[in-house]
Motif scaffolding. Sequence first.
Motif, PDB file in Angstrom:
ATOM      1  N   GLY A 134      46.200  53.219  56.603  1.00 48.27           N
ATOM      2  CA  GLY A 134      45.705  54.595  56.581  1.00 48.27           C
ATOM      3  C   GLY A 134      44.630  54.760  55.522  1.00 48.27           C
ATOM      4  O   GLY A 134      43.772  53.910  55.346  1.00 48.27           O
ATOM      5  N   GLU A 135      44.715  55.839  54.792  1.00 45.67           N
ATOM      6  CA  GLU A 135      43.737  56.147  53.750  1.00 45.67           C
ATOM      7  C   GLU A 135      44.241  55.687  52.390  1.00 45.67           C
ATOM      8  O   GLU A 135      44.453  56.484  51.480  1.00 45.67           O
ATOM      9  CB  GLU A 135      43.433  57.641  53.755  1.00 45.67           C
ATOM     10  N   GLY A 136      44.462  54.383  52.257  1.00 46.88           N
ATOM     11  CA  GLY A 136      44.905  53.818  50.991  1.00 46.88           C
ATOM     12  C   GLY A 136      46.394  53.885  50.736  1.00 46.88           C
ATOM     13  O   GLY A 136      46.846  53.621  49.628  1.00 46.88           O
ATOM     14  N   GLY A 149      54.169  63.260  42.624  1.00 45.64           N
ATOM     15  CA  GLY A 149      53.128  64.247  42.426  1.00 45.64           C
ATOM     16  C   GLY A 149      51.941  64.082  43.354  1.00 45.64           C
ATOM     17  O   GLY A 149      51.077  64.952  43.422  1.00 45.64           O
ATOM     18  N   HIS A 150      51.914  62.952  44.084  1.00 46.41           N
ATOM     19  CA  HIS A 150      50.820  62.677  45.023  1.00 46.41           C
ATOM     20  C   HIS A 150      51.384  62.210  46.364  1.00 46.41           C
ATOM     21  O   HIS A 150      50.839  61.323  47.002  1.00 46.41           O
ATOM     22  CB  HIS A 150      49.876  61.608  44.447  1.00 46.41           C
ATOM     23  N   GLU A 151      52.496  62.802  46.788  1.00 43.34           N
ATOM     24  CA  GLU A 151      53.162  62.411  48.022  1.00 43.34           C
ATOM     25  C   GLU A 151      52.319  62.804  49.233  1.00 43.34           C
ATOM     26  O   GLU A 151      51.534  63.739  49.167  1.00 43.34           O
ATOM     27  CB  GLU A 151      54.546  63.075  48.122  1.00 43.34           C
ATOM     28  N   PHE A 152      52.524  62.077  50.315  1.00 41.08           N
ATOM     29  CA  PHE A 152      51.860  62.396  51.576  1.00 41.08           C
ATOM     30  C   PHE A 152      52.712  63.398  52.336  1.00 41.08           C
ATOM     31  O   PHE A 152      53.938  63.369  52.269  1.00 41.08           O
ATOM     32  CB  PHE A 152      51.667  61.122  52.412  1.00 41.08           C
ATOM     33  N   GLU A 153      52.065  64.289  53.061  1.00 36.81           N
ATOM     34  CA  GLU A 153      52.767  65.293  53.867  1.00 36.81           C
ATOM     35  C   GLU A 153      52.969  64.777  55.282  1.00 36.81           C
ATOM     36  O   GLU A 153      52.113  64.051  55.776  1.00 36.81           O
ATOM     37  CB  GLU A 153      51.964  66.598  53.904  1.00 36.81           C
TER      38      GLU A 153
END
Length: 126
Positions: free
Chosen positions: A34-36, A53-57
């Motif tokens: 995906g995107e990294g 704090g930077h989880e994917f939805e």
Amino acid sequence: MIDHLDHLVLTTADEPACVRFYVEVMGMTLETFGEGRKAFRFGNQKINLHLKGHEFEPKAQAPMPGALDLCFIAAVPLDDVIARLAEKQVPIIEGPVMRTGATSRIRSVYVRDPDLNLIEISELKA
């Protein structure tokens, strides 16, 4: 209705330490997609990695490092696992002990990953 687990998501507070543990100690393969996004592949399964704090939805309601208790079946004898853990200076916090697995009795050791998740590594027993 359900056949097997495809993947699960692990939330980490320290991505480099987490990657080192699952790749160098556990012997999983790191893949980027995906995107990294990052994941650890083993057998026909994978663990997707989220940074706290930077989880994917979409994500779990309250993703937290250290909230998992996972059991892995080793591809090698448990004595080889114990030797590798010693070589990598990963302390065993319990075991070897006999437990009941999903399909049979298992012989297990317990360690903690860098986020303090409980990791059980087991061999199948008859």
